[in-house]
Design an enzyme around this catalytic site. Structure first.
Site, PDB file in Angstrom:
ATOM      1  N   THR A  14       0.811  -1.220   0.000  1.00  5.82           N
ATOM      2  CA  THR A  14       0.000   0.000   0.000  1.00  5.82           C
ATOM      3  C   THR A  14       0.840   1.264   0.000  1.00  5.82           C
ATOM      4  OG1 THR A  14      -1.763  -1.167   1.171  1.00  5.82           O
ATOM      5  CG2 THR A  14      -1.814   1.226   1.266  1.00  5.82           C
ATOM      6  N   ASP A  58       2.202  -7.825  -4.106  1.00 11.03           N
ATOM      7  CA  ASP A  58       1.326  -7.792  -2.940  1.00 11.03           C
ATOM      8  C   ASP A  58       1.965  -8.687  -1.889  1.00 11.03           C
ATOM      9  OD1 ASP A  58      -0.939  -8.907  -1.200  1.00 11.03           O
ATOM     10  OD2 ASP A  58      -1.963  -7.314  -2.313  1.00 11.03           O
ATOM     11  N   SER A  59       1.904  -8.288  -0.627  1.00 13.00           N
ATOM     12  CA  SER A  59       2.618  -9.074   0.386  1.00 13.00           C
ATOM     13  C   SER A  59       2.033 -10.478   0.550  1.00 13.00           C
ATOM     14  CB  SER A  59       2.633  -8.349   1.734  1.00 13.00           C
ATOM     15  OG  SER A  59       1.370  -8.353   2.338  1.00 13.00           O
ATOM     16  N   THR A  90       1.717  -4.928   4.657  1.00 15.49           N
ATOM     17  CA  THR A  90       1.641  -5.264   6.079  1.00 15.49           C
ATOM     18  C   THR A  90       1.211  -6.704   6.354  1.00 15.49           C
ATOM     19  OG1 THR A  90      -0.620  -4.402   6.186  1.00 15.49           O
ATOM     20  CG2 THR A  90       1.163  -2.875   6.761  1.00 15.49           C
ATOM     21  N   ASP A  91       0.492  -7.329   5.430  1.00 12.62           N
ATOM     22  CA  ASP A  91      -0.124  -8.624   5.739  1.00 12.62           C
ATOM     23  C   ASP A  91       0.887  -9.696   6.119  1.00 12.62           C
ATOM     24  OD1 ASP A  91      -2.619  -7.585   5.351  1.00 12.62           O
ATOM     25  OD2 ASP A  91      -2.956  -8.495   3.394  1.00 12.62           O
ATOM     26  N   GLN A 278      -1.391 -20.336  20.786  1.00  6.68           N
ATOM     27  CA  GLN A 278      -2.220 -19.523  19.896  1.00  6.68           C
ATOM     28  C   GLN A 278      -2.685 -18.247  20.595  1.00  6.68           C
ATOM     29  OE1 GLN A 278      -6.537 -21.460  19.778  1.00  6.68           O
ATOM     30  NE2 GLN A 278      -4.997 -23.023  19.372  1.00  6.68           N
TER      31      GLN A 278
END
Length: 342
Positions: A14, A58-59, A90-91, A278
């Site tokens: 982005t 794109d990541s 960022t992903d 988790q």
């Protein structure tokens, strides 16, 4: 900043998008002309150069091959520049930062990753501040040596150790968090560095890159009502070399006899199994409860307080180094680059 030289590597994401002539659809910015989009960069006193991925990625499309490409760019330019800023979506930024932290052996210069939630060409963007401060951090020195000689992520006024973060929010400016390790710096009126949290090596050899990863790894997240047949079929895939078990709390799993038998059978096939929680924070303490005691007994490795991102990339990295089964397990337990609390 004494004219430090910084290489900006734009992978995609982005942050690198602008509107042509201030309107219309977003398109990637030309980073050789980044000072036209962010004129404040001219006032930093740094020598800036850039390399751009063509086409930008794109990541979500990042892979071990891309990590190797990034590491190679840093290695090829290591003597020429004082620091590196990687612009990245960022992903999957936490995965790339973790992978690079293992790959860049004997690193003694800053590798600062950043990105943004809004494109740099949008009026309310967070990208300009993230980029400017990331460059300042990459250029920051004390007595001729880098203040932050490690792979890190700068986002929303905070600098994190790269292999300690998780993306916590899809659209807030504060997209990342590091629950198990304190921040390395905070940007306000000045940039305050927390030197006690920064890794400062006493001795360094020549920087080198190990870029072999083995992608025959899977993450299995536990949940109430897990189906035995599906779990068995996944873990019994003949090509699997490593499994990250995302367990409850401090490393616990259901007390099901078949579950332990299936995992034991995989371990006997030399599949490396590592246990991470988790939960967003905290650490695995295998053996604390009955529900994790059996995992410890059959040879599951404790991931301690590693994030899933750090554990997955570490397992892929170690499996790619040609180590023996026991050596992979040994190094999983070791703190290689700050990913585990000692």
């Amino acid at each position: 900043m004494n004219d430090q030289s910084i290489l900006i590597i734009y992978t995609g994401g982005t942050i690198g998008m602008v509107q042509k002539n201030g309107k219309g659809a977003l398109a990637p910015v030309r980073f050789d002309q980044i000072a036209d989009e962010v004129p404040e960069l001219r006032r930093l006193g740094c020598n800036l150069e850039s390399q751009t991925f063509h086409p930008p990625l794109d990541s979500s499309d990042m892979s071990p091959k891309t990590w190797g490409r990034l590491a190679k760019i840093i290695l090829q330019n290591y003597r020429k520049f004082d620091g590196f800023v990687i612009l990245h979506g960022t992903d999957t930024m936490a995965y790339t930062a973790s992978a690079l932290s293992y790959m860049l052996e004997n690193l003694d210069k800053p590798v600062v990753m950043t990105g943004s939630q809004l494109p740099i060409g949008v009026l309310r963007t967070d990208g300009k501040e993230n980029l400017i401060t990331a460059i300042e951090i990459a250029a920051a020195q004390e007595n001729g040596t880098a203040i932050v000689p490690e792979v890190c992520i700068y986002f929303d006024n905070k600098l994190y150790r790269g292999n300690r973060v998780v993306k916590r929010h899809a659209d807030h400016f504060s997209a990342f968090d590091s629950v198990n390790y304190p921040i390395l710096a905070k940007a306000g009126v000045d940039i305050k560095f927390f030197h006690e949290n920064i890794f400062h090596p006493e001795k360094k050899g020549i920087m080198k890159v190990s870029s072999n990863f083995d992608d025959r790894v899977v993450v299995l997240k536990f949940f109430p009502g897990m189906n035995r047949e599906i779990f068995e079929q996944i873990i019994n895939i003949s090509t699997i070399k490593g499994v990250v078990l995302e367990t409850f709390g401090s490393g616990n799993v259901p007390t099901l006899g078949w579950l332990i038998r299936v995992i034991r059978k995989a371990i006997r096939r030399n599949v490396v199994c590592v246990n991470v929680t988790q939960c967003q924070g905290g650490t695995v303490k295998m053996g604390q409860y009955q529900t994790s005691r059996e995992l410890k007994k059959i040879g599951v490795v404790s991931g301690k307080d590693m994030t899933t991102e750090a554990a997955v990339t570490k397992l892929m990295f170690l499996l790619g180094q040609g180590l023996s089964h026991e050596d992979v397990k040994l190094h999983l337990r070791k703190n290689l680059s700050g990913e585990i609390s000692e």
